[in-house]
Design a protein around this motif. Structure first.
Motif, PDB file in Angstrom:
ATOM      1  N   LEU A 153      -6.375  -1.856   3.894  1.00 46.11           N
ATOM      2  CA  LEU A 153      -6.303  -0.679   4.760  1.00 46.11           C
ATOM      3  C   LEU A 153      -4.887  -0.115   4.775  1.00 46.11           C
ATOM      4  N   ASP A 154      -3.933  -1.044   4.838  1.00 44.68           N
ATOM      5  CA  ASP A 154      -2.525  -0.631   4.894  1.00 44.68           C
ATOM      6  C   ASP A 154      -2.179   0.254   3.702  1.00 44.68           C
ATOM      7  N   GLN A 155      -2.717  -0.130   2.554  1.00 43.56           N
ATOM      8  CA  GLN A 155      -2.467   0.666   1.357  1.00 43.56           C
ATOM      9  C   GLN A 155      -3.072   2.070   1.501  1.00 43.56           C
ATOM     10  N   MET A 156      -4.233   2.102   2.107  1.00 39.13           N
ATOM     11  CA  MET A 156      -4.879   3.403   2.301  1.00 39.13           C
ATOM     12  C   MET A 156      -4.085   4.271   3.278  1.00 39.13           C
ATOM     13  N   PHE A 157      -3.510   3.648   4.272  1.00 39.66           N
ATOM     14  CA  PHE A 157      -2.682   4.410   5.229  1.00 39.66           C
ATOM     15  C   PHE A 157      -1.430   4.953   4.520  1.00 39.66           C
ATOM     16  N   LYS A 158      -0.840   4.108   3.693  1.00 46.16           N
ATOM     17  CA  LYS A 158       0.375   4.527   2.993  1.00 46.16           C
ATOM     18  C   LYS A 158       0.028   5.653   2.023  1.00 46.16           C
ATOM     19  N   ASP A 159      -1.123   5.525   1.380  1.00 44.49           N
ATOM     20  CA  ASP A 159      -1.548   6.564   0.435  1.00 44.49           C
ATOM     21  C   ASP A 159      -1.788   7.901   1.130  1.00 44.49           C
ATOM     22  N   THR A 160      -2.039   7.851   2.436  1.00 44.18           N
ATOM     23  CA  THR A 160      -2.240   9.113   3.161  1.00 44.18           C
ATOM     24  C   THR A 160      -0.983   9.497   3.940  1.00 44.18           C
TER      25      THR A 160
END
Length: 516
Positions: free
Chosen positions: A58-65
């Motif tokens: 999830l953290d990666q998805m947050f960073k990607d956004t």
RNA sequence: CGGGGCGUAGCUCAGCCUGGUUAGAGUGCCUGGUUUGGGACCAGGAGGCCGGAGGUUCGAAUCCUCUCGCCCCGACCA
């Protein structure tokens, strides 16, 4: 002979779902109730490993956004909560309050026992954060001066505390782990867009990582987050056909920015200031509970490969002492080879079970923990250059003897197949229990168990046209233990019709269900 | 906070109604042996102030009172 139990977990889902759930958590060795702290849990390595996967992905998805992580204080001055009335009221009944800052040893003259007595009373008490809108809002107020400081896109991984009446492992605990995103924007549209964007991140994560199909939509006013103008949510159906809110994304308007003073110099008008528009969004360790209730069976947990702490476990078969070393060596070598391979863009997570316990015990332990693929590797396999492969989405006794090279070539596909299979099964289950309902008679029948003394698994998601008032909604909730889970936004739920309660035309569809 | 159930070995529980040598079983744990594609078998062993406090009694796991905690169903909620 050992007891030949058919299934590893008892009672079965169909017999007693709540008890089954608890037994799954135990059998899979995920967590246990804290012994001396009410409502709190000890998350054990296998459970925490699952959380780490969820967190990392999830953290990666947050960073990607475009979001960044930060960390804010655990303690919140009570006065902060008072700034936003609705918010304060919403959380007032479940706050743990810190009133003192030291202890003093007092010896009882009669018994000789030493008691630690709180002393050093705080002039202003703190609450342990139930959520951080207020503290983060205060920080944002300091950080934001100009429209050039916006948007502010912050996420925090933290623990929070809500003094819940009836805790259940992972589903509702007094302390839980979560992430809370907090953002501030220049315009309403931008903030609304953010709210929607993060809802889609949650939807994607639930579907593509947890293999849980969720229904996205908006909460009714009654169900809204305290202080929010708009609450979006993802709702999952679990195997007793109840709904569980697995994540929320809130549009807070200017409620919190006005309360905290998040004010900035306007872009459009010289000398003018404006209040920011904020959002907040979160998912918690409840995702683990949701995952279990969605996928687990009467043999224990079933981990979707993408989030499984270990995707493959190698069980060395060591029938003879003189070949033991060779088998262990081959197992480690196989693990090493597999770890060079990738699934979903990441190295395979492979564990070799070297414990000095019987092979059957190992097999069952990993079934209960829900590892997607088990490999047995023994002297004969080494000789034949094959492996014995078992999948968690198949029966516990099933195994296939496959040439090692073929297995290495296909392992990624097998994991995908398991991942997709879980999603397909969950989707089929959900859609099979999602029913269009057009009259109150039908509605009541749908949500009434045949046996009221020992209610069987019944109900599901009732899709109804609804134009009732808040009071009417509350009455239904009270009478039938059913709430509007959301006003779904997917295309398949579009269209208006006759309200199930009032008969008014032009009512849009909502989803009613019993919920966790 | 209301209704129901329950606290006895690490775990699951029996014993309590009808008080009486040393508190039991299964499983798990430790040791030894026999086994070995398997939740194995046999033998031995460790492990409990029967949730806590008070009371009744010659005597309490058992009866009474209070208290703490857990589970289920409600109300509240991620």
């Amino acid at each position: 002979m050992a007891k030949q139990q058919k299934n590893a977990v008892s009672p079965a889902r169909a017999e007693d779902f709540p008890e089954w759930y608890q037994q799954v958590v135990r059998a899979a060795d995920l967590a246990e109730n804290a012994q001396d702290v009410r409502g709190c849990m000890v998350i054990k390595p296998w459970g925490y490993g699952l959380w780490e996967q969820i967190q990392r992905q999830l953290d990666q998805m947050f960073k990607d956004t475009g979001h960044q992580n930060a960390y804010f204080p655990l303690l919140i001055p009570v006065s902060y909560l008072e700034k936003e009335a609705e918010h304060a009221e919403g959380f007032a009944t479940e706050c743990a309050v810190v009133t003192h800052h030291r202890l003093e040893a007092q010896k009882d003259e009669e018994t000789g026992k030493v008691k630690m007595v709180p002393t050093g009373k705080l002039t202003e008490p703190y609450v342990i954060r139930p959520t951080s809108e207020t503290v983060i809002g205060a920080a944002f107020a300091r950080w934001v001066q100009s429209y050039r400081d916006l948007p502010l896109l912050i996420n925090q991984w933290a623990n929070v505390m809500r003094w819940e009446m009836r805790p259940r492992l992972f589903l509702r605990t007094a302390e839980f782990l979560w992430q809370e995103g907090h953002t501030a924007h220049e315009t309403k549209d931008e903030a609304l867009e953010e709210t929607e964007k993060m809802l889609r991140v949650y939807e994607t994560f639930a579907r593509d990582h947890l293999a849980i199909p969720v229904i996205t939509g908006e909460k009714t006013e009654n169900e809204r987050f305290p202080g929010a103008e708009k609450t979006l949510c993802i709702e999952a159906m679990v195997q007793d056909r109840k709904a569980i809110q697995a994540g929320t994304s809130h549009y807070l308007g200017q409620n919190f920015s006005k309360a905290a003073g998040i004010e900035f110099a306007s872009r459009s008008e010289e000398g003018a200031t404006e209040f920011a528009y904020t959002t907040s969004w979160g998912v918690s360790t409840r995702l683990i509970g949701t995952l279990l209730m969605a996928h687990a069976d009467d043999d224990g947990a079933i981990m979707p490969p993408k989030v499984a702490p270990s995707q493959i476990v190698i069980i060395p078969v060591t029938p003879k002492e003189d070949t033991k070393e060779e088998v262990l060596h081959a197992a480690e070598a196989l693990a090493k080879t597999l770890r060079k391979d990738e699934f979903d863009g990441e190295p395979l997570r492979v564990h070799v079970d070297r414990r000095d316990v019987g092979g059957g015990t190992k097999t069952w332990d990993w079934i209960k923990k829900g590892v997607p693929i088990r490999i047995e590797l023994g002297p004969r396999d080494i000789e034949k250059r094959s492996v014995a492969v078992s999948r968690r989405d198949q029966g516990p006794k099933e195994k296939q003897f496959i040439p090692k090279e073929d297995f290495l070539r296909d392992v990624g596909n097998v994991l995908s197949e398991i991942q997709n299979g879980l999603l397909a099964r969950a989707t089929e289950f959900r859609d099979g229990n999602l029913v269009e309902i057009s009259s109150m008679e039908e509605f009541v029948k749908f949500f009434t168990p045949k046996n009221p003394n020992k209610p069987e698994i019944h109900g599901g998601f009732a899709v109804c046209h609804w134009a009732g008032s808040n009071e009417e909604e509350e009455k239904i909730a009270k009478d039938h233990k059913v709430t509007i889970r959301c006003i779904p936004d997917a295309e398949r739920f579009e269209g208006t019709g006759k309200c199930i309660l009032t008969g008014a035309e032009g009512a849009r569809k909502v989803i009613f269900a019993k919920s966790y």
